[in-house]
Design a protein around this motif. Structure first.
Motif, PDB file in Angstrom:
ATOM      1  N   LEU A  65       0.805  -1.229   0.000  1.00  0.00           N
ATOM      2  CA  LEU A  65       0.000   0.000   0.000  1.00  0.00           C
ATOM      3  C   LEU A  65       0.835   1.275   0.000  1.00  0.00           C
ATOM      4  O   LEU A  65       0.450   2.275  -0.601  1.00  0.00           O
ATOM      5  CB  LEU A  65      -0.928   0.004   1.223  1.00  0.00           C
ATOM      6  N   VAL A  66       1.976   1.260   0.707  1.00  0.00           N
ATOM      7  CA  VAL A  66       2.811   2.465   0.827  1.00  0.00           C
ATOM      8  C   VAL A  66       4.295   2.104   0.772  1.00  0.00           C
ATOM      9  O   VAL A  66       4.700   1.012   1.195  1.00  0.00           O
ATOM     10  CB  VAL A  66       2.532   3.242   2.145  1.00  0.00           C
ATOM     11  N   THR A  67       5.083   3.036   0.254  1.00  0.00           N
ATOM     12  CA  THR A  67       6.549   2.903   0.280  1.00  0.00           C
ATOM     13  C   THR A  67       7.148   4.235   0.708  1.00  0.00           C
ATOM     14  O   THR A  67       6.523   5.286   0.531  1.00  0.00           O
ATOM     15  CB  THR A  67       7.132   2.511  -1.092  1.00  0.00           C
ATOM     16  N   SER A  68       8.355   4.194   1.262  1.00  0.00           N
ATOM     17  CA  SER A  68       9.029   5.428   1.666  1.00  0.00           C
ATOM     18  C   SER A  68      10.541   5.228   1.643  1.00  0.00           C
ATOM     19  O   SER A  68      11.055   4.262   2.208  1.00  0.00           O
ATOM     20  CB  SER A  68       8.577   5.823   3.081  1.00  0.00           C
ATOM     21  N   TRP A  69      11.250   6.135   0.961  1.00  0.00           N
ATOM     22  CA  TRP A  69      12.716   6.079   0.882  1.00  0.00           C
ATOM     23  C   TRP A  69      13.342   6.739   2.101  1.00  0.00           C
ATOM     24  O   TRP A  69      12.874   7.778   2.565  1.00  0.00           O
ATOM     25  CB  TRP A  69      13.205   6.808  -0.367  1.00  0.00           C
ATOM     26  N   SER A  70      14.430   6.156   2.599  1.00  0.00           N
ATOM     27  CA  SER A  70      15.184   6.812   3.684  1.00  0.00           C
ATOM     28  C   SER A  70      15.919   8.013   3.087  1.00  0.00           C
ATOM     29  O   SER A  70      16.344   7.978   1.924  1.00  0.00           O
ATOM     30  CB  SER A  70      16.191   5.841   4.309  1.00  0.00           C
ATOM     31  N   PRO A  71      16.076   9.111   3.864  1.00  0.00           N
ATOM     32  CA  PRO A  71      16.735  10.312   3.330  1.00  0.00           C
ATOM     33  C   PRO A  71      18.178  10.112   2.877  1.00  0.00           C
ATOM     34  O   PRO A  71      18.712  10.930   2.139  1.00  0.00           O
ATOM     35  CB  PRO A  71      16.662  11.304   4.506  1.00  0.00           C
ATOM     36  N   ASP A  72      18.820   9.019   3.320  1.00  0.00           N
ATOM     37  CA  ASP A  72      20.190   8.748   2.860  1.00  0.00           C
ATOM     38  C   ASP A  72      20.203   7.937   1.558  1.00  0.00           C
ATOM     39  O   ASP A  72      21.268   7.672   0.991  1.00  0.00           O
ATOM     40  CB  ASP A  72      21.008   8.034   3.942  1.00  0.00           C
ATOM     41  N   GLY A  73      19.017   7.516   1.089  1.00  0.00           N
ATOM     42  CA  GLY A  73      18.900   6.781  -0.169  1.00  0.00           C
ATOM     43  C   GLY A  73      19.328   5.329  -0.095  1.00  0.00           C
ATOM     44  O   GLY A  73      19.361   4.642  -1.119  1.00  0.00           O
ATOM     45  N   LEU A  74      19.645   4.831   1.105  1.00  0.00           N
ATOM     46  CA  LEU A  74      20.181   3.479   1.232  1.00  0.00           C
ATOM     47  C   LEU A  74      19.110   2.411   1.457  1.00  0.00           C
ATOM     48  O   LEU A  74      19.386   1.223   1.306  1.00  0.00           O
ATOM     49  CB  LEU A  74      21.199   3.419   2.378  1.00  0.00           C
ATOM     50  N   HIS A  75      17.908   2.818   1.850  1.00  0.00           N
ATOM     51  CA  HIS A  75      16.859   1.845   2.138  1.00  0.00           C
ATOM     52  C   HIS A  75      15.492   2.329   1.650  1.00  0.00           C
ATOM     53  O   HIS A  75      15.250   3.532   1.555  1.00  0.00           O
ATOM     54  CB  HIS A  75      16.772   1.551   3.641  1.00  0.00           C
ATOM     55  N   LEU A  76      14.643   1.363   1.373  1.00  0.00           N
ATOM     56  CA  LEU A  76      13.242   1.637   1.067  1.00  0.00           C
ATOM     57  C   LEU A  76      12.394   0.834   2.048  1.00  0.00           C
ATOM     58  O   LEU A  76      12.619  -0.366   2.242  1.00  0.00           O
ATOM     59  CB  LEU A  76      12.896   1.216  -0.370  1.00  0.00           C
ATOM     60  N   ALA A  77      11.432   1.496   2.689  1.00  0.00           N
ATOM     61  CA  ALA A  77      10.493   0.791   3.562  1.00  0.00           C
ATOM     62  C   ALA A  77       9.170   0.639   2.831  1.00  0.00           C
ATOM     63  O   ALA A  77       8.746   1.540   2.093  1.00  0.00           O
ATOM     64  CB  ALA A  77      10.286   1.570   4.860  1.00  0.00           C
TER      65      ALA A  77
ATOM     66  N   THR B 212      -0.893   2.220   6.762  1.00  0.00           N
ATOM     67  CA  THR B 212      -1.452   3.358   6.019  1.00  0.00           C
ATOM     68  C   THR B 212      -0.410   4.429   5.698  1.00  0.00           C
ATOM     69  O   THR B 212      -0.599   5.207   4.759  1.00  0.00           O
ATOM     70  CB  THR B 212      -2.580   4.010   6.833  1.00  0.00           C
ATOM     71  N   ALA B 213       0.677   4.480   6.470  1.00  0.00           N
ATOM     72  CA  ALA B 213       1.678   5.534   6.240  1.00  0.00           C
ATOM     73  C   ALA B 213       3.032   5.113   6.801  1.00  0.00           C
ATOM     74  O   ALA B 213       3.110   4.355   7.772  1.00  0.00           O
ATOM     75  CB  ALA B 213       1.231   6.842   6.888  1.00  0.00           C
ATOM     76  N   LEU B 214       4.099   5.626   6.163  1.00  0.00           N
ATOM     77  CA  LEU B 214       5.479   5.384   6.603  1.00  0.00           C
ATOM     78  C   LEU B 214       6.254   6.693   6.537  1.00  0.00           C
ATOM     79  O   LEU B 214       6.025   7.501   5.626  1.00  0.00           O
ATOM     80  CB  LEU B 214       6.168   4.365   5.694  1.00  0.00           C
ATOM     81  N   CYS B 215       7.156   6.928   7.469  1.00  0.00           N
ATOM     82  CA  CYS B 215       8.076   8.065   7.339  1.00  0.00           C
ATOM     83  C   CYS B 215       9.351   7.794   8.135  1.00  0.00           C
ATOM     84  O   CYS B 215       9.326   7.087   9.146  1.00  0.00           O
ATOM     85  CB  CYS B 215       7.424   9.374   7.780  1.00  0.00           C
ATOM     86  N   TRP B 216      10.458   8.345   7.651  1.00  0.00           N
ATOM     87  CA  TRP B 216      11.778   8.125   8.251  1.00  0.00           C
ATOM     88  C   TRP B 216      12.179   9.302   9.126  1.00  0.00           C
ATOM     89  O   TRP B 216      11.783  10.447   8.874  1.00  0.00           O
ATOM     90  CB  TRP B 216      12.833   7.933   7.160  1.00  0.00           C
ATOM     91  N   GLU B 217      13.013   9.015  10.104  1.00  0.00           N
ATOM     92  CA  GLU B 217      13.613  10.085  10.909  1.00  0.00           C
ATOM     93  C   GLU B 217      14.524  10.917  10.002  1.00  0.00           C
ATOM     94  O   GLU B 217      15.299  10.366   9.209  1.00  0.00           O
ATOM     95  CB  GLU B 217      14.438   9.476  12.041  1.00  0.00           C
ATOM     96  N   PRO B 218      14.442  12.265  10.079  1.00  0.00           N
ATOM     97  CA  PRO B 218      15.324  13.104   9.242  1.00  0.00           C
ATOM     98  C   PRO B 218      16.792  12.779   9.480  1.00  0.00           C
ATOM     99  O   PRO B 218      17.192  12.475  10.615  1.00  0.00           O
ATOM    100  CB  PRO B 218      14.980  14.532   9.707  1.00  0.00           C
ATOM    101  N   LEU B 219      17.571  12.855   8.425  1.00  0.00           N
ATOM    102  CA  LEU B 219      18.987  12.475   8.490  1.00  0.00           C
ATOM    103  C   LEU B 219      19.758  13.288   9.516  1.00  0.00           C
ATOM    104  O   LEU B 219      20.584  12.754  10.258  1.00  0.00           O
ATOM    105  CB  LEU B 219      19.624  12.616   7.100  1.00  0.00           C
ATOM    106  N   HIS B 220      19.491  14.593   9.605  1.00  0.00           N
ATOM    107  CA  HIS B 220      20.287  15.443  10.509  1.00  0.00           C
ATOM    108  C   HIS B 220      19.998  15.174  11.987  1.00  0.00           C
ATOM    109  O   HIS B 220      20.750  15.608  12.857  1.00  0.00           O
ATOM    110  CB  HIS B 220      20.089  16.928  10.178  1.00  0.00           C
ATOM    111  N   LEU B 221      18.900  14.441  12.276  1.00  0.00           N
ATOM    112  CA  LEU B 221      18.597  14.083  13.668  1.00  0.00           C
ATOM    113  C   LEU B 221      19.203  12.744  14.063  1.00  0.00           C
ATOM    114  O   LEU B 221      19.207  12.370  15.234  1.00  0.00           O
ATOM    115  CB  LEU B 221      17.076  14.020  13.881  1.00  0.00           C
TER     116      LEU B 221
END
Length: 514
Positions: free
Chosen positions: A187-199, A229-238
């Protein structure tokens, strides 16, 4: 003669490469002064350049009303003593100067008054609007529900009702890997901000983290009792590491779970919503925002899971959320301008955290120093919030005649675009939520929208089976892109500006380029 010699010279130089007729028209301003003060007032205006934050650029100067945007840019760059010719957009009384000053001047305005011209810097790089489909990629056996580019623009992934996650080679525009670990619709996909993983999240409640370089599942997380229903990654700078390690998932069960991919564990469960969570955002200040069918938006601290406040106001399900810093958080340490070079430039790992932090602070400064949140709902309205400060909304944004499907801030944080089942896209001011324009052209509901990296274009995917590219300068449709055989559910514009991807009910993934 009212013009200073300095600005007369700037104007004269700017006309050197233009036709004689245009040159004579503007330089004739000085001659008009001989006809007396009335003629002078008719062709000139006393103007003061000012930034969004109220900082003035130089003293008030007298300008011809027929002065166009390009000439205003030359004068402003000279006033600001810019080494390079930076592009700007100009506004008078909240109206954008698209042609010349005469076109936006209010006739009722006093001629004695100094006219304030607000200026906003634009991206120094330019993205060219996509015009044609270069590839139609079959492979999925069911409808494509999500498709997106990685933050570094090097990978592309899609999720489908056929239970697979597919990775595509964007250079050859061919299939790369097929991920088959899910047991139900992705249903949903989300890329990590470092580009190394997809959830990715599926209808069974599983969250799977993939390595796009191998197409293999790195982690599988189970815990949600209903679908994701939704996915999101922790921001890289945190992050405490140059690689992103924490991802949050939300489910139909009303829970939000934070997973650590390094340890392979669930760090905490955030429970307070009484109905399905529909949208999730992880802000640059460490706050997590969740929207729900219980008509509320909740603000959580990502570090310890404490709920800070509840934002109320919507009269129906809240469908979608967007932060004004979304784009810079999504792209982490990847600067679009560096990705656009013939050989894309990437920073070494040790410099990425600092770069991501710097890019975030720059975007925040551009937004007036405040992280704002916009929410869209089934009640046809949007709300603009400053969630880290207070519970009350800045603005209730009305105008849509049907439910709001998608909302996105422009990469420069200045404009909000909202897509609705009423077949339209509406543009709003990103600082105060004031209405700007309506984009009409679709003949059915609009599902999803995506911005170009330079904030000059918007692309939309619709139930009417077309994509449309919109120009933010003209506030009109730039291009109509038919090609899909059925509804278009997913659309994304790559961070390097080169490609748009779209997918939908016809099971075909399409790549569009200039």
């Amino acid at each position: 003669m009212k013009f200073s010699l300095y600005f007369s010279e700037i104007l004269k130089r700017s006309f050197e490469d233009e036709g004689q007729q245009e040159r004579e028209k503007v330089l004739r301003v000085d001659d008009d002064f001989e006809d007396g003060p009335e003629a002078m007032e008719r062709v000139n205006v006393l103007a003061q350049f000012a930034s969004e934050t109220g900082e003035v650029a130089g003293p008030p100067i007298e300008l011809p009303l027929m002065l166009g945007r390009e000439k205003l840019q030359l004068i402003l760059n000279a006033l600001l003593k810019q080494e390079e010719n930076t592009p700007y957009s100009f506004f008078v009384n909240e109206k954008e100067v698209t042609d010349d000053l005469a076109g936006i001047l209010d006739e009722s305005e006093s001629e004695e008054k100094v006219m304030t011209i607000l200026y906003q810097p634009q991206a120094v790089f330019r993205v060219r609007a996509v015009t044609r489909c270069t590839s139609s990629l079959p492979g999925h056996a069911e409808a494509i529900l999500c498709a997106s580019f990685s933050p570094d623009g090097q990978h592309m992934a899609s999720g489908s009702g056929d239970t697979t996650v597919r990775f595509w080679d964007i250079n050859t525009e061919t299939p790369h890997f097929v991920g088959k670990a899910h047991r139900h619709w992705v249903l949903v996909t989300s890329w990590s901000p470092d580009g190394l993983h997809l959830a990715s999240g599926c209808k069974t409640g599983q969250v799977i983290v993939w390595d796009p370089r191998t197409g293999k599942a790195v982690r599988t997380f189970s815990g949600h009792k209903q679908w994701i229903t939704a996915l999101c990654w922790e921001p890289l700078h945190l992050s405490d590491h140059p690689q992103c390690s924490r991802v949050a998932s939300a489910g139909k069960d009303g829970d939000i779970r934070i997973w650590n991919i390094r340890h392979g564990s669930c760090e905490r469960v955030l429970s307070n919503h009484v109905k399905s969570v529909t949208a999730l955002r992880w802000g640059g200040e460490g706050l997590i925002f969740s929207a729900s069918q219980d008509r509320t938006i909740k603000v959580w601290r990502g570090s310890d899971g404490v709920m800070c406040r509840t934002l109320q106001g919507h009269g129906h399900w809240v469908n979608t959320l967007a932060l004004n810093t979304d784009y810079v958080l999504r792209t982490g340490a990847f600067e679009p301008q560096a990705l656009m070079k013939p050989r894309p430039e990437f920073l070494p790992d040790e410099e990425r955290l600092a770069c991501a932090e710097n890019r975030y602070q720059t975007a925040l400064k551009c937004a007036g120093g405040v992280e704002r949140l916009v929410s869209g709902s089934d009640d046809f309205t949007l709300f603009l919030w400053e969630p880290s400060k207070e519970k009350k909304p800045i603005e209730r944004m009305t105008g849509h005649q049907q439910l709001v499907n998608d909302v996105k801030f422009s990469p420069d944080t200045r404009i909000i675009a909202s897509a609705s089942f009423d077949k339209s896209i509406r543009l709003w001011n990103g600082l105060n939520g004031k209405f700007i324009a309506t984009l009409r052209g679709h003949v059915s509901g609009v599902y999803q929208i995506a911005w170009s990296a330079d904030s000059r274009y918007l692309v939309s995917g619709s139930k009417d089976s077309t994509l449309k590219v919109w120009s933010l300068l003209t506030k009109k449709m730039e291009l109509d892109l038919p090609g899909h055989a059925d509804e278009v559910y997913a659309v994304d514009w790559s961070p390097d500006g080169q490609r748009v991807v779209s997918g939908g009910k016809d099971k075909i993934l399409k790549i569009w380029r200039k």
